[in-house]
Design a protein around this motif. Sequence first.
Motif, short mmCIF file in Angstrom:
data_model
loop_
_atom_site.label_atom_id
_atom_site.label_comp_id
_atom_site.label_asym_id
_atom_site.label_seq_id
_atom_site.Cartn_x
_atom_site.Cartn_y
_atom_site.Cartn_z
N LEU A 292 0.94 -1.24 0.04
CA LEU A 292 0.05 0.21 0.13
C LEU A 292 0.71 1.23 0.12
O LEU A 292 0.41 2.02 -0.59
N ALA A 293 1.93 1.06 0.71
CA ALA A 293 2.97 2.26 0.71
C ALA A 293 3.37 2.54 -0.82
O ALA A 293 3.54 3.94 -1.20
N VAL A 294 3.87 1.69 -1.70
CA VAL A 294 4.34 1.74 -2.83
C VAL A 294 3.21 2.12 -3.78
O VAL A 294 3.54 3.16 -4.49
N SER A 295 2.06 1.72 -3.62
CA SER A 295 0.94 1.90 -4.55
C SER A 295 0.46 3.46 -4.36
O SER A 295 0.32 4.15 -5.08
N THR A 296 0.41 3.99 -3.11
CA THR A 296 0.02 5.19 -2.84
C THR A 296 1.16 6.06 -3.53
O THR A 296 0.92 7.28 -3.97
N GLY A 297 2.32 5.71 -3.06
CA GLY A 297 3.32 6.61 -3.60
C GLY A 297 3.44 6.78 -5.04
O GLY A 297 3.80 7.97 -5.64
N LEU A 298 3.12 5.57 -5.77
CA LEU A 298 3.13 5.56 -7.18
C LEU A 298 1.94 6.82 -7.61
O LEU A 298 2.03 7.39 -8.79
N MET A 299 0.72 6.59 -7.11
CA MET A 299 -0.19 7.47 -7.31
C MET A 299 0.00 9.04 -7.04
O MET A 299 -0.17 10.05 -7.92
N ALA A 300 0.92 9.26 -5.83
CA ALA A 300 1.50 10.60 -5.66
C ALA A 300 2.41 11.04 -6.75
O ALA A 300 2.37 12.22 -7.30
N GLY A 302 2.28 9.89 -9.80
CA GLY A 302 1.50 10.18 -11.13
C GLY A 302 0.68 11.44 -11.01
O GLY A 302 0.93 12.25 -12.07
N PHE A 303 0.10 11.73 -10.13
CA PHE A 303 -0.57 13.08 -10.13
C PHE A 303 0.23 14.20 -9.79
O PHE A 303 0.09 15.23 -10.38
N GLY A 304 1.23 14.13 -9.03
CA GLY A 304 2.51 15.38 -9.02
C GLY A 304 3.00 15.42 -10.26
O GLY A 304 3.26 16.54 -10.52
N ALA A 305 3.28 14.47 -11.13
CA ALA A 305 3.79 14.91 -12.37
C ALA A 305 2.96 15.80 -13.00
O ALA A 305 3.38 16.34 -14.30
N LEU A 306 1.64 15.89 -12.95
CA LEU A 306 0.55 17.06 -13.67
C LEU A 306 1.11 18.15 -13.47
O LEU A 306 0.68 19.13 -14.23
N THR A 307 2.04 18.49 -12.58
CA THR A 307 2.35 19.95 -12.35
C THR A 307 3.13 20.48 -13.72
O THR A 307 3.06 21.61 -13.96
N VAL A 308 3.81 19.48 -14.38
CA VAL A 308 4.41 19.91 -15.55
C VAL A 308 3.73 19.44 -17.02
O VAL A 308 4.35 19.69 -17.93
N ALA A 309 2.66 19.11 -16.67
CA ALA A 309 1.86 18.61 -17.89
C ALA A 309 1.19 19.52 -18.58
O ALA A 309 0.72 20.71 -18.09
N ASP A 310 1.47 19.42 -20.06
CA ASP A 310 0.99 20.75 -20.97
C ASP A 310 0.42 20.09 -22.16
O ASP A 310 -0.08 20.76 -23.10
N ASP A 311 0.66 18.77 -22.33
CA ASP A 311 0.19 18.01 -23.55
C ASP A 311 -0.48 16.55 -23.27
O ASP A 311 -0.12 16.12 -22.24
N LEU A 312 -0.99 15.90 -24.17
CA LEU A 312 -1.63 14.76 -23.93
C LEU A 312 -0.90 13.84 -23.61
O LEU A 312 -0.99 12.79 -22.72
N VAL A 382 0.34 19.62 -4.03
CA VAL A 382 -0.45 19.32 -2.82
C VAL A 382 -1.01 17.74 -2.91
O VAL A 382 -1.06 17.31 -2.13
N VAL A 383 -1.68 17.51 -4.12
CA VAL A 383 -2.18 16.13 -4.26
C VAL A 383 -1.05 14.97 -4.15
O VAL A 383 -1.15 13.92 -3.45
N GLY A 384 0.10 15.49 -4.84
CA GLY A 384 1.08 14.61 -4.43
C GLY A 384 1.71 14.36 -3.18
O GLY A 384 1.99 13.28 -2.65
N GLY A 385 1.62 15.45 -2.54
CA GLY A 385 1.87 15.60 -0.90
C GLY A 385 1.04 14.65 -0.38
O GLY A 385 1.41 14.10 0.60
N LEU A 386 -0.31 14.55 -0.49
CA LEU A 386 -1.23 13.92 0.23
C LEU A 386 -1.01 12.45 -0.11
O LEU A 386 -0.93 11.61 0.95
N GLY A 387 -0.58 12.12 -1.27
CA GLY A 387 -0.16 10.92 -1.53
C GLY A 387 1.11 10.19 -0.83
O GLY A 387 0.86 9.30 -0.26
N LEU A 388 2.16 11.15 -0.57
CA LEU A 388 3.27 10.67 0.22
C LEU A 388 2.94 10.63 1.52
O LEU A 388 3.35 9.70 2.46
N VAL A 389 2.07 11.62 2.25
CA VAL A 389 1.69 11.39 3.66
C VAL A 389 0.89 10.10 3.71
O VAL A 389 1.03 9.26 4.86
N ALA A 390 0.07 9.73 2.96
CA ALA A 390 -0.61 8.38 3.19
C ALA A 390 0.35 7.10 3.04
O ALA A 390 -0.17 6.10 3.54
N ALA A 391 1.39 7.16 1.98
CA ALA A 391 2.26 6.19 1.80
C ALA A 391 3.04 6.00 3.36
O ALA A 391 3.16 5.03 3.82
#
Length: 421
Positions: A292-300, A302-312, A382-391
Amino acid sequence: MHGLRRWWNDTAGGLPATFWYLWSGLLINRAGAFALLFLSLYLTAARGASASLAGVVVGAYGAGGAIGTLLGGVLADRWGRRPTLLAAHLGAAGLMAALAFSRHLAVIAVLAALVGVVHSMPGPAFVAAIVDVVPEERRSRAFNLQFWAFNLGMAVASLLAGVLAEASFVALFLVDAASTLAAAVVIALKVPETLSRRSRPAATASVPPGRSRRPGLRTALTDRVFLAFVGLTFLLAVLTMQTSTIMPLAMRADGLRPSAYGVVVALGGALIVAGQLFVPRLIQPYRKSSVLAVSTGLMALGFGALTVADDLLVYLGAAVVWTAGQMLAAPPNAQINADLAPPELRARYQSVFYLTFPAASFVAPALGGLSLQHLGERHWLVVGGLGLVAAAGHLLAGPPRERRVAALRASARREEELVRG
């Protein structure tokens, strides 16, 4: 061929027939549960409701869902799994048929709230019945198959919903009602009652150490080890809800079309359908808290990467990462929930656990919208940070959970010895 047979045995082997009938009922239910996907569109396009009024009606469905989750848990423990499942499915079929022919918005709002109640009631009963009939060492694969069936059913529902909505909204509701009725028929004919008399709540029943000797819903609501797990699951649910609440807004801000959002969502669903059956063998050697720690870290990540997302392409790459996290999390998350519940309170514990999802469906858009508006792309940090807290939380909460599960198993063994001798 030998390798394929071994994979099948590791993935789905050794599960009782009752589980497969429950699984079939769930798959049929989810494959036909598409009317509510188009409820807001139905209200605005066919019934002339404003967007705000449509939101209120959809919110009534969500509020009914919270009530139905708790009601389903209590009834499944007191009344039984089978009658709860049958009552919920038959009630849902009737209410969906009534929605098909309702014209007044006030009536539709009341029916939507009632549909929310009966749609949420089966969840705790389904899971409690699975725990009742599946041996402990095989529950991880059973929950993995349950998660796979749920997502496969939703994928089918999404495809059918678009076709039916274009043809007729009445047909949309009636086909939904028919599929729900079909699931009820499978349960009625093939699923026996799985709640044993010895597991029914009683004043002398086993409860978690330090809890009241008169078990009930209050026991689950005051179980600190269990509530810590529920809180961590809530954070995971908030992350998951980003894909259906905040991410579409972020993609629009990046100049991407709605079809691009559909591609990202479809990719996630395709990955789960194609890969989920391989997860149990992958995670079997590891402790649940570590997975669960690894899985939540992966989600953190993935969503944290959207900070730099600008294309599909960036969105698609991030979706692969967070979907992998979701896939890894599903079996241990469900199994820990089952392990922490005393046998006589399984459905009640499930109902409290399932409340995390309607709660997250409210919190994620409400606070996420404000965060996106004021923080912009930093919202994803912020979303990625929440995921790391959960991990980190899963790593810290793992040992107390394991001690609790060991105590419950020891108590169950003592009770079995008393009954036998």
